[in-house]
Design a protein around this motif. Sequence first.
Motif, PDB file in Angstrom:
ATOM      1  N   SER A 162     -22.576 -16.611 -53.334  1.00  0.00           N
ATOM      2  CA  SER A 162     -22.696 -15.314 -52.692  1.00  0.00           C
ATOM      3  C   SER A 162     -21.361 -14.728 -52.241  1.00  0.00           C
ATOM      4  O   SER A 162     -21.275 -13.529 -51.976  1.00  0.00           O
ATOM      5  CB  SER A 162     -23.645 -15.404 -51.491  1.00  0.00           C
ATOM      6  N   VAL A 163     -20.319 -15.563 -52.157  1.00  0.00           N
ATOM      7  CA  VAL A 163     -19.033 -15.078 -51.669  1.00  0.00           C
ATOM      8  C   VAL A 163     -17.909 -15.236 -52.679  1.00  0.00           C
ATOM      9  O   VAL A 163     -16.775 -14.815 -52.401  1.00  0.00           O
ATOM     10  CB  VAL A 163     -18.631 -15.767 -50.343  1.00  0.00           C
ATOM     11  N   TYR A 182     -11.655 -32.809 -44.882  1.00  0.00           N
ATOM     12  CA  TYR A 182     -12.232 -31.652 -45.528  1.00  0.00           C
ATOM     13  C   TYR A 182     -12.547 -30.630 -44.443  1.00  0.00           C
ATOM     14  O   TYR A 182     -13.070 -30.980 -43.380  1.00  0.00           O
ATOM     15  CB  TYR A 182     -13.515 -32.015 -46.258  1.00  0.00           C
ATOM     16  N   MET A 183     -12.251 -29.381 -44.728  1.00  0.00           N
ATOM     17  CA  MET A 183     -12.516 -28.302 -43.789  1.00  0.00           C
ATOM     18  C   MET A 183     -13.488 -27.323 -44.430  1.00  0.00           C
ATOM     19  O   MET A 183     -13.252 -26.861 -45.550  1.00  0.00           O
ATOM     20  CB  MET A 183     -11.237 -27.580 -43.393  1.00  0.00           C
ATOM     21  N   GLY A 184     -14.544 -27.027 -43.717  1.00  0.00           N
ATOM     22  CA  GLY A 184     -15.560 -26.138 -44.243  1.00  0.00           C
ATOM     23  C   GLY A 184     -15.837 -24.963 -43.325  1.00  0.00           C
ATOM     24  O   GLY A 184     -15.641 -25.041 -42.111  1.00  0.00           O
ATOM     25  N   TRP A 185     -16.279 -23.881 -43.938  1.00  0.00           N
ATOM     26  CA  TRP A 185     -16.770 -22.720 -43.211  1.00  0.00           C
ATOM     27  C   TRP A 185     -18.257 -22.570 -43.506  1.00  0.00           C
ATOM     28  O   TRP A 185     -18.675 -22.601 -44.670  1.00  0.00           O
ATOM     29  CB  TRP A 185     -16.033 -21.446 -43.610  1.00  0.00           C
ATOM     30  N   ARG A 215     -28.330 -22.904 -41.396  1.00  0.00           N
ATOM     31  CA  ARG A 215     -26.895 -22.862 -41.554  1.00  0.00           C
ATOM     32  C   ARG A 215     -26.524 -23.018 -43.025  1.00  0.00           C
ATOM     33  O   ARG A 215     -27.034 -23.902 -43.729  1.00  0.00           O
ATOM     34  CB  ARG A 215     -26.243 -23.956 -40.716  1.00  0.00           C
ATOM     35  N   GLU A 216     -25.632 -22.157 -43.485  1.00  0.00           N
ATOM     36  CA  GLU A 216     -25.296 -22.040 -44.899  1.00  0.00           C
ATOM     37  C   GLU A 216     -23.818 -22.325 -45.125  1.00  0.00           C
ATOM     38  O   GLU A 216     -22.962 -21.784 -44.419  1.00  0.00           O
ATOM     39  CB  GLU A 216     -25.638 -20.631 -45.381  1.00  0.00           C
ATOM     40  N   GLY A 217     -23.526 -23.147 -46.114  1.00  0.00           N
ATOM     41  CA  GLY A 217     -22.148 -23.383 -46.488  1.00  0.00           C
ATOM     42  C   GLY A 217     -21.558 -22.169 -47.178  1.00  0.00           C
ATOM     43  O   GLY A 217     -22.176 -21.584 -48.069  1.00  0.00           O
ATOM     44  N   VAL A 218     -20.363 -21.792 -46.790  1.00  0.00           N
ATOM     45  CA  VAL A 218     -19.696 -20.607 -47.321  1.00  0.00           C
ATOM     46  C   VAL A 218     -18.505 -20.972 -48.182  1.00  0.00           C
ATOM     47  O   VAL A 218     -18.376 -20.526 -49.323  1.00  0.00           O
ATOM     48  CB  VAL A 218     -19.261 -19.666 -46.181  1.00  0.00           C
ATOM     49  N   ALA A 219     -17.606 -21.775 -47.636  1.00  0.00           N
ATOM     50  CA  ALA A 219     -16.396 -22.153 -48.342  1.00  0.00           C
ATOM     51  C   ALA A 219     -15.859 -23.439 -47.751  1.00  0.00           C
ATOM     52  O   ALA A 219     -16.088 -23.741 -46.578  1.00  0.00           O
ATOM     53  CB  ALA A 219     -15.339 -21.043 -48.253  1.00  0.00           C
TER      54      ALA A 219
END
Length: 123
Positions: free
Chosen positions: A62-63, A33-36, A45-49
């Motif tokens: 939010s995105v 799994y790859m996360g941004w 720290r906040e998960g984005v995608a």
Amino acid sequence: QPQLVESGGGSVQAGESLRLSCTVSGYFFNNYYMGWFRQAPGKGREGVAAAGVDGSTTYADSVKGRFTVSKDYATKTVYLEMNNLKSDDTAMYYCAAAPWSIQPLDTLEYGIWGQGTQVTVSS
């Protein structure tokens, strides 16, 4: 040694776009799994995608509709296309990898991290 290297950050005006890249070495890219994630000064720290091993994607509310995460299996690169950037998107952006994830935007599920690339959005 597994290694993630981010690039593509920069300074832009609100409404503009950036494409972040994360190149992967040292492990089998297809099975992770790859996360941004992002972190602004003074904030957690906040998960984005995130992109799963089955092609699924997950986005923070939010995105949604503005950011797109994708993988290039030939080059072992994960991208984050960021459109219509806002000043609140300003943060250090990190790429991360996990062998498995139940909550793909949870920072605690990732143990392999890049060093980050700065995104600054001016209003």
